[in-house]
Scaffold this motif. Sequence first.
Motif, PDB file in Angstrom:
ATOM      1  N   ALA A 107      88.484  34.886  73.770  1.00 23.13           N
ATOM      2  CA  ALA A 107      88.992  36.202  74.180  1.00 23.13           C
ATOM      3  C   ALA A 107      89.930  36.798  73.142  1.00 23.13           C
ATOM      4  O   ALA A 107      89.966  38.011  72.946  1.00 23.13           O
ATOM      5  CB  ALA A 107      89.702  36.094  75.533  1.00 23.13           C
ATOM      6  N   MET A 108      90.691  35.942  72.458  1.00 27.55           N
ATOM      7  CA  MET A 108      91.635  36.420  71.447  1.00 27.55           C
ATOM      8  C   MET A 108      91.011  36.442  70.051  1.00 27.55           C
ATOM      9  O   MET A 108      91.682  36.767  69.076  1.00 27.55           O
ATOM     10  CB  MET A 108      92.887  35.541  71.438  1.00 27.55           C
ATOM     11  N   ALA A 109      89.712  36.088  69.969  1.00 28.43           N
ATOM     12  CA  ALA A 109      89.006  36.021  68.683  1.00 28.43           C
ATOM     13  C   ALA A 109      89.779  35.181  67.670  1.00 28.43           C
ATOM     14  O   ALA A 109      89.918  35.554  66.507  1.00 28.43           O
ATOM     15  CB  ALA A 109      88.710  37.418  68.141  1.00 28.43           C
ATOM     16  N   LEU A 110      90.256  34.029  68.111  1.00 25.73           N
ATOM     17  CA  LEU A 110      91.034  33.127  67.266  1.00 25.73           C
ATOM     18  C   LEU A 110      90.160  32.544  66.167  1.00 25.73           C
ATOM     19  O   LEU A 110      89.160  31.899  66.437  1.00 25.73           O
ATOM     20  CB  LEU A 110      91.637  32.002  68.117  1.00 25.73           C
ATOM     21  N   ARG A 111      90.534  32.789  64.945  1.00 29.93           N
ATOM     22  CA  ARG A 111      89.782  32.278  63.788  1.00 29.93           C
ATOM     23  C   ARG A 111      90.537  31.099  63.195  1.00 29.93           C
ATOM     24  O   ARG A 111      91.181  31.211  62.153  1.00 29.93           O
ATOM     25  CB  ARG A 111      89.600  33.370  62.754  1.00 29.93           C
ATOM     26  N   ALA A 112      90.444  29.972  63.874  1.00 29.10           N
ATOM     27  CA  ALA A 112      91.135  28.764  63.432  1.00 29.10           C
ATOM     28  C   ALA A 112      90.432  28.168  62.222  1.00 29.10           C
ATOM     29  O   ALA A 112      89.210  28.301  62.077  1.00 29.10           O
ATOM     30  CB  ALA A 112      91.162  27.740  64.564  1.00 29.10           C
ATOM     31  N   PRO A 113      91.193  27.488  61.352  1.00 30.08           N
ATOM     32  CA  PRO A 113      90.537  26.730  60.278  1.00 30.08           C
ATOM     33  C   PRO A 113      89.597  25.691  60.889  1.00 30.08           C
ATOM     34  O   PRO A 113      89.838  25.217  62.011  1.00 30.08           O
ATOM     35  CB  PRO A 113      91.702  26.046  59.557  1.00 30.08           C
ATOM     36  N   VAL A 114      88.564  25.314  60.167  1.00 33.56           N
ATOM     37  CA  VAL A 114      87.570  24.394  60.704  1.00 33.56           C
ATOM     38  C   VAL A 114      88.214  23.092  61.162  1.00 33.56           C
ATOM     39  O   VAL A 114      87.912  22.582  62.238  1.00 33.56           O
ATOM     40  CB  VAL A 114      86.443  24.141  59.675  1.00 33.56           C
TER      41      VAL A 114
END
Length: 194
Positions: A107-114
Amino acid sequence: MSKTIAAPAAILAALTATPVLAHVGAGATSGFASGFMHPILGPDHVLAMVAVGLWAGMVGARAMWAWPAAFVGMMVLAGVLGMAGVPLPFVEPGILASVIVLGLAIAMALRAPVWLGAVIVGFFALFHGHAHGTEVPETVGGLEYLIGFALATALLHGIGIALCVGIARVGVSAIALRALGGLVVIAGIALAVG
């Protein structure tokens, strides 16, 4: 059989099937079938596992294989521990938290590192795997059961990735994907309070 008859007949057959026999430990089951059905029959498992695929598909690139692989690997490890009777605290709250947290990430479009996403999904996989392992029926083979729930989980991750890719292909905005994440959060909260 014509198409106008085939579709209603298929729907009627699906509605009159006896899914109770598919539950773990009910009816004639094998280790593989029991393991395969366990994640599919739990809405909390389905939501979390599809959410892993959605989130991985949203981030793309290496996350699309690394996060599902981390989840399945840690889940199998925890499943073995569960089968061996090794305790793990807070299994049910951990499963419910996974649904909510993964839904929020989408929902927050979190683009975490892999690497961070792999740690997050791997952590939550411990709870899912332990639940699978402790609920293995005594009458089924453990290895086949593990293979069954690992395959079902991978398929659920694949469904999430396919949904994400499909949403992108048809040109629907990223808001639709984020809305799916919001629905996962709402469903997780409903499961937690229900």
